[in-house]
Motif scaffolding. Sequence first.
Motif, mmCIF file in Angstrom:
data_model
loop_
_atom_site.group_PDB
_atom_site.id
_atom_site.type_symbol
_atom_site.label_atom_id
_atom_site.label_comp_id
_atom_site.label_asym_id
_atom_site.label_seq_id
_atom_site.Cartn_x
_atom_site.Cartn_y
_atom_site.Cartn_z
ATOM 1 N N ARG A 85 25.046 -26.636 8.660
ATOM 2 C CA ARG A 85 25.571 -26.690 7.297
ATOM 3 C C ARG A 85 26.970 -27.278 7.278
ATOM 4 O O ARG A 85 27.395 -27.863 6.275
ATOM 5 C CB ARG A 85 25.581 -25.288 6.678
ATOM 6 N N ASP A 143 22.731 -23.091 -6.161
ATOM 7 C CA ASP A 143 21.592 -23.647 -5.421
ATOM 8 C C ASP A 143 21.721 -25.155 -5.296
ATOM 9 O O ASP A 143 22.090 -25.842 -6.256
ATOM 10 C CB ASP A 143 20.293 -23.317 -6.151
ATOM 11 N N HIS A 144 21.436 -25.663 -4.096
ATOM 12 C CA HIS A 144 21.240 -27.100 -3.922
ATOM 13 C C HIS A 144 19.769 -27.362 -4.244
ATOM 14 O O HIS A 144 18.884 -26.861 -3.547
ATOM 15 C CB HIS A 144 21.552 -27.536 -2.492
ATOM 16 N N PRO A 147 17.567 -28.578 -0.796
ATOM 17 C CA PRO A 147 18.387 -27.870 0.180
ATOM 18 C C PRO A 147 18.916 -28.795 1.272
ATOM 19 O O PRO A 147 18.315 -29.824 1.597
ATOM 20 C CB PRO A 147 17.421 -26.828 0.762
ATOM 21 N N ASN A 150 16.538 -29.357 4.145
ATOM 22 C CA ASN A 150 15.429 -30.214 3.740
ATOM 23 C C ASN A 150 15.884 -31.669 3.717
ATOM 24 O O ASN A 150 15.156 -32.577 4.156
ATOM 25 C CB ASN A 150 14.907 -29.789 2.367
ATOM 26 N N ASN A 184 17.776 -17.778 -5.064
ATOM 27 C CA ASN A 184 18.251 -18.818 -4.163
ATOM 28 C C ASN A 184 17.912 -18.484 -2.711
ATOM 29 O O ASN A 184 17.509 -19.364 -1.938
ATOM 30 C CB ASN A 184 19.761 -18.997 -4.326
ATOM 31 N N ARG A 185 18.071 -17.229 -2.350
ATOM 32 C CA ARG A 185 17.815 -16.837 -0.960
ATOM 33 C C ARG A 185 16.325 -16.744 -0.674
ATOM 34 O O ARG A 185 15.891 -16.934 0.465
ATOM 35 C CB ARG A 185 18.561 -15.535 -0.659
ATOM 36 N N LYS A 187 14.254 -18.909 -1.983
ATOM 37 C CA LYS A 187 13.925 -20.326 -1.819
ATOM 38 C C LYS A 187 14.318 -20.823 -0.432
ATOM 39 O O LYS A 187 13.544 -21.530 0.218
ATOM 40 C CB LYS A 187 14.641 -21.146 -2.894
ATOM 41 N N ASP A 189 15.422 -23.018 2.445
ATOM 42 C CA ASP A 189 15.390 -24.478 2.591
ATOM 43 C C ASP A 189 13.989 -25.033 2.357
ATOM 44 O O ASP A 189 13.655 -26.126 2.795
ATOM 45 C CB ASP A 189 15.900 -24.894 3.973
#
Length: 238
Positions: A85, A143-144, A147, A150, A184-185, A187, A189
């Motif tokens: 990251r 959220d991206h 991700p 990804n 979000n968590r 989801k 990546d």
Amino acid sequence: MGRQQWWGRGLAAVAVLAVAGCAAIDDPAVPQASDAKPSVSSPTGAPGGESDTGTLPGVPTAEQARAQLAELKVAPHGSMSGYSRAKFPHWASQGESCDSRETVLERDGTRVTRDGECRAVSGRWVSIYDDKTFTNASDLDIDHMVPLANAWRSGANTWTQEKRKAFANDLTHPQLLAVSAASNRSKGDQGPDEWQPPSKTYWCTYARAWVSVKSTYELSVTGNEKTTLTDMLGTCPS
């Protein structure tokens, strides 16, 4: 009345209107360009058929998204080798002590107030993924849409660090969205073939946004990902 006298009175009337117009523009009650929120796409479906895109910027129409999806490269996920990251620096400064996270919190919330360090101390947010409402910013994640991991597996591993930073802090395209930390968590990546928003009314907008980001950054999609995105776009009003 003589022609010259009539002409003079006409010019005077125009001048009065011009002054009145300037006064209206400078009126504090009228939002100025610098105060305006980013422009967003308006919903294209009939009421009840599609969730509003809300504050998410740059969302294409369903027709545009289908055309973009057809042009995306289809390929298996690449390797996670070398991923971190830290290779997608975020949250970047946006000026006035604000960073990308705080900017999105302000954009996506209502009645948001900040402290001297630009941190949201109060407001109201609706997490569009799961239709939950929050009044505490600490309950939200940014959220991206696509991700970071990804993106790495679908082409970002070859990018420069500067391009990955731009991707991780993109406020122009539909890449950043304030949602519940839980959604979000959940989801993580995962792609659309592995995770979809619990609120099915948002599937159309989610698919349009996902395709837009992948198209903008020329990222690939897997076969299953493309199939699922096609199905999700099928929930959009015709």
